[in-house]
Scaffold this motif. Structure first.
Motif, mmCIF file in Angstrom:
data_model
loop_
_atom_site.group_PDB
_atom_site.id
_atom_site.type_symbol
_atom_site.label_atom_id
_atom_site.label_comp_id
_atom_site.label_asym_id
_atom_site.label_seq_id
_atom_site.Cartn_x
_atom_site.Cartn_y
_atom_site.Cartn_z
ATOM 1 N N THR A 1 29.318 -0.913 -35.176
ATOM 2 C CA THR A 1 29.609 -2.273 -35.644
ATOM 3 C C THR A 1 28.851 -3.347 -34.866
ATOM 4 O O THR A 1 28.892 -4.518 -35.234
ATOM 5 N N GLY A 2 28.195 -2.963 -33.786
ATOM 6 C CA GLY A 2 27.452 -3.936 -32.995
ATOM 7 C C GLY A 2 26.823 -3.265 -31.790
ATOM 8 O O GLY A 2 26.955 -2.049 -31.587
ATOM 9 N N TRP A 3 26.134 -4.074 -30.981
ATOM 10 C CA TRP A 3 25.445 -3.563 -29.800
ATOM 11 C C TRP A 3 25.719 -4.464 -28.611
ATOM 12 O O TRP A 3 25.604 -5.683 -28.715
ATOM 13 N N ILE A 4 26.088 -3.843 -27.493
ATOM 14 C CA ILE A 4 26.240 -4.584 -26.242
ATOM 15 C C ILE A 4 24.879 -4.605 -25.558
ATOM 16 O O ILE A 4 24.364 -3.565 -25.137
ATOM 17 N N LYS A 5 24.300 -5.787 -25.440
ATOM 18 C CA LYS A 5 22.961 -5.936 -24.867
ATOM 19 C C LYS A 5 23.084 -6.113 -23.358
ATOM 20 O O LYS A 5 22.962 -7.216 -22.831
ATOM 21 N N ALA A 6 23.337 -4.987 -22.677
ATOM 22 C CA ALA A 6 23.556 -5.034 -21.230
ATOM 23 C C ALA A 6 22.305 -5.485 -20.491
ATOM 24 O O ALA A 6 22.367 -6.291 -19.561
ATOM 25 N N VAL A 7 21.158 -4.940 -20.870
ATOM 26 C CA VAL A 7 19.859 -5.352 -20.330
ATOM 27 C C VAL A 7 18.959 -5.613 -21.524
ATOM 28 O O VAL A 7 18.828 -4.759 -22.403
ATOM 29 N N ASP A 8 18.320 -6.780 -21.556
ATOM 30 C CA ASP A 8 17.635 -7.189 -22.773
ATOM 31 C C ASP A 8 16.258 -7.778 -22.471
ATOM 32 O O ASP A 8 16.042 -8.981 -22.564
ATOM 33 N N GLY A 9 15.345 -6.905 -22.081
ATOM 34 C CA GLY A 9 13.967 -7.346 -21.851
ATOM 35 C C GLY A 9 13.678 -7.715 -20.411
ATOM 36 O O GLY A 9 13.261 -8.831 -20.115
ATOM 37 N N VAL A 10 13.874 -6.763 -19.496
ATOM 38 C CA VAL A 10 13.674 -7.013 -18.066
ATOM 39 C C VAL A 10 12.336 -6.434 -17.628
ATOM 40 O O VAL A 10 12.007 -5.292 -17.952
ATOM 41 N N SER A 11 11.566 -7.231 -16.880
ATOM 42 C CA SER A 11 10.278 -6.787 -16.358
ATOM 43 C C SER A 11 10.160 -7.188 -14.888
ATOM 44 O O SER A 11 10.503 -8.308 -14.523
ATOM 45 N N PHE A 12 9.711 -6.246 -14.060
ATOM 46 C CA PHE A 12 9.467 -6.555 -12.646
ATOM 47 C C PHE A 12 8.582 -5.472 -12.051
ATOM 48 O O PHE A 12 8.362 -4.417 -12.659
ATOM 49 N N GLN A 13 8.087 -5.747 -10.853
ATOM 50 C CA GLN A 13 7.273 -4.798 -10.110
ATOM 51 C C GLN A 13 7.800 -4.682 -8.682
ATOM 52 O O GLN A 13 8.166 -5.683 -8.076
ATOM 53 N N LEU A 14 7.832 -3.457 -8.171
ATOM 54 C CA LEU A 14 8.243 -3.192 -6.793
ATOM 55 C C LEU A 14 7.073 -2.544 -6.074
ATOM 56 O O LEU A 14 6.560 -1.511 -6.501
ATOM 57 N N ARG A 15 6.648 -3.176 -4.975
ATOM 58 C CA ARG A 15 5.492 -2.684 -4.246
ATOM 59 C C ARG A 15 5.906 -1.855 -3.035
ATOM 60 O O ARG A 15 7.016 -1.978 -2.525
ATOM 61 N N THR A 16 4.985 -1.039 -2.566
ATOM 62 C CA THR A 16 5.235 -0.124 -1.454
ATOM 63 C C THR A 16 5.650 -0.887 -0.194
ATOM 64 O O THR A 16 5.003 -1.859 0.202
ATOM 65 N N GLY A 17 6.752 -0.447 0.411
ATOM 66 C CA GLY A 17 7.197 -1.023 1.670
ATOM 67 C C GLY A 17 7.879 -2.363 1.550
ATOM 68 O O GLY A 17 8.173 -2.994 2.571
ATOM 69 N N GLU A 18 8.170 -2.824 0.337
ATOM 70 C CA GLU A 18 8.811 -4.122 0.154
ATOM 71 C C GLU A 18 10.170 -3.958 -0.523
ATOM 72 O O GLU A 18 10.522 -2.885 -0.998
ATOM 73 N N THR A 19 10.919 -5.058 -0.548
ATOM 74 C CA THR A 19 12.256 -5.051 -1.133
ATOM 75 C C THR A 19 12.326 -6.090 -2.250
ATOM 76 O O THR A 19 11.996 -7.259 -2.028
ATOM 77 N N LEU A 20 12.740 -5.652 -3.420
ATOM 78 C CA LEU A 20 13.001 -6.561 -4.533
ATOM 79 C C LEU A 20 14.507 -6.682 -4.695
ATOM 80 O O LEU A 20 15.196 -5.687 -4.939
ATOM 81 N N GLY A 21 15.020 -7.894 -4.533
ATOM 82 C CA GLY A 21 16.444 -8.134 -4.720
ATOM 83 C C GLY A 21 16.728 -8.609 -6.130
ATOM 84 O O GLY A 21 16.044 -9.489 -6.647
ATOM 85 N N ILE A 22 17.711 -8.013 -6.770
ATOM 86 C CA ILE A 22 18.166 -8.454 -8.089
ATOM 87 C C ILE A 22 19.558 -9.028 -7.911
ATOM 88 O O ILE A 22 20.478 -8.340 -7.462
ATOM 89 N N VAL A 23 19.712 -10.304 -8.243
ATOM 90 C CA VAL A 23 20.949 -11.011 -7.964
ATOM 91 C C VAL A 23 21.476 -11.656 -9.231
ATOM 92 O O VAL A 23 20.718 -12.022 -10.130
ATOM 93 N N GLY A 24 22.788 -11.793 -9.310
ATOM 94 C CA GLY A 24 23.425 -12.418 -10.466
ATOM 95 C C GLY A 24 24.914 -12.145 -10.459
ATOM 96 O O GLY A 24 25.426 -11.365 -9.645
ATOM 97 N N GLU A 25 25.637 -12.786 -11.382
ATOM 98 C CA GLU A 25 27.078 -12.590 -11.475
ATOM 99 C C GLU A 25 27.410 -11.184 -11.954
ATOM 100 O O GLU A 25 26.558 -10.474 -12.495
#
Length: 334
Positions: free
Chosen positions: A39-63
């Motif tokens: 009857t519908g779709w829960i769009k939990a993730v809807d078009g996410v793009s990012f890059q993580l490089r060697t030896g670094e930290t990518l933080g993803i933040v949100g409610e």
């Protein structure tokens, strides 16, 4: 639709170890028992793009509910994306064979929020840490034992702890054990899902500093999932701010905290505690609740709560564009 996050001009594209390209995860909502109907779709993730490089930290933040954990599960190959691509060292992960997926899972490990739930209470510590090595590597018993002791010492524990059970450790010690287990296979990426939020405040800094020290020693990359901005600021190299399944801002950590652009990012920082009691910061109170991912708003998903919303925000989806070099924002204000 969002566009893939771009690296700063002075970076080397070959240095990217993990990349997401327009990744989506939609969960079906069904009705009926014997004959179920979508009857519908829960769009939990809807078009996410990012890059993580060697030896670094990518933080993803949100409610809570913005799609952070679902994103982490897809990066760990625990969930398969509905669409989009996940690339590890330039190769598509989910298009590969079972052997490719197995090798990927060895190279991408995880440390979860609650170490108690990820440690088998019936196994001794030496067996818990040795398990991934026994399954994936051909090592002698002596080699495994030596590696276990080495890992325990790296995370600040001793050989004495190898014969104990998880219930004999404190919360901070259990998280150290979870980190040791994650390092067992020499991974290139570790997904940190709220790694310190379940710990006492007095222990959080110790664990964060331990993670940073291990990152320098092993040159491992971290994908940090967090809602606590102080954790993100202390550990991250880059930060992606998520709202309702989409990235609304993406830049270096220092740039984000010095010059937040998106109204949602500004509201998040307003709600956090300042680094010093004498610092006065603007108070931003957002109206309403976070909309349901089952029926997200048209146009900009943040516009029903945005204090700067314009008419076009209700009908036109803003793209994630570069506002200044290395600083991307998804907002019609820019």
């Amino acid at each position: 639709m969002t566009t893939p996050a771009m690296l700063p001009e002075n970076s080397d594209g070959e240095n990217v170890v993990l990349e997401a390209r327009d990744v989506k995860k939609h969960f079906p909502v069904t009705k009926g028992v014997l004959i179920s109907k979508v009857t519908g779709w829960i769009k939990a993730v809807d078009g996410v793009s990012f890059q993580l490089r060697t030896g670094e930290t990518l933080g993803i933040v949100g409610e809570s509910g913005c799609g952070k954990t679902t994103t982490a599960k897809m990066m760990l190959a625990l969930e398969r994306p509905t669409s989009g691509s996940i690339l590890f060292e330039g190769e598509e992960v989910h298009q590969g064979s079972t052997a490719v997926i197995k090798a990927y899972r060895s190279s991408v490990q995880a440390v979860f929020q609650d170490p108690w739930s990820s440690l088998n209470p019936r196994m001794r510590i030496k067996d818990l840490i040795a398990e991934p090595m026994v399954i994936n590597w051909q090592l002698s018993r002596k080699q495994v034992q030596e590696r276990v002791i080495e890992l325990l010492q790296e995370v600040g524990l001793s050989s004495y702890h190898a014969n104990l059970y998880p219930h004999e450790f404190s919360g901070g010690q259990r998280q150290r054990l979870a980190i040791a287990r994650a390092l067992a296979l020499n991974p290139k990426v570790i997904v940190l899902d709220e790694p310190v939020s379940a710990l006492d405040v007095s222990i959080r800094a110790q664990i964060m500093n331990l993670l940073k020290d291990l990152q320098k020693e092993h040159n491992v990359s971290y994908l940090l999932i967090a809602h606590h901005l102080a954790t993100v600021r202390h550990m991250s190299s880059y930060v992606a701010v998520m709202y309702l399944g989409q990235i609304v801002e993406y830049t270096e950590v220092r740039e984000l905290f010095n010059n937040p652009l998106h109204p949602y990012t500004k509201a998040l920082m307003s709600a956090s505690l300042p680094s010093h009691p004498d610092i006065k910061q603007e108070e931003i109170i957002l109206p309403g609740e976070v909309p349901s991912p089952l029926n997200p708003p048209e146009g900009c998903r943040f516009h029903p709560r945005c204090p700067f919303a314009m008419d076009r925000c209700a009908v036109e989806v803003p793209e994630l564009k570069e506002h200044t070099p290395g600083h991307q924002v998804s907002c019609h204000l820019y």
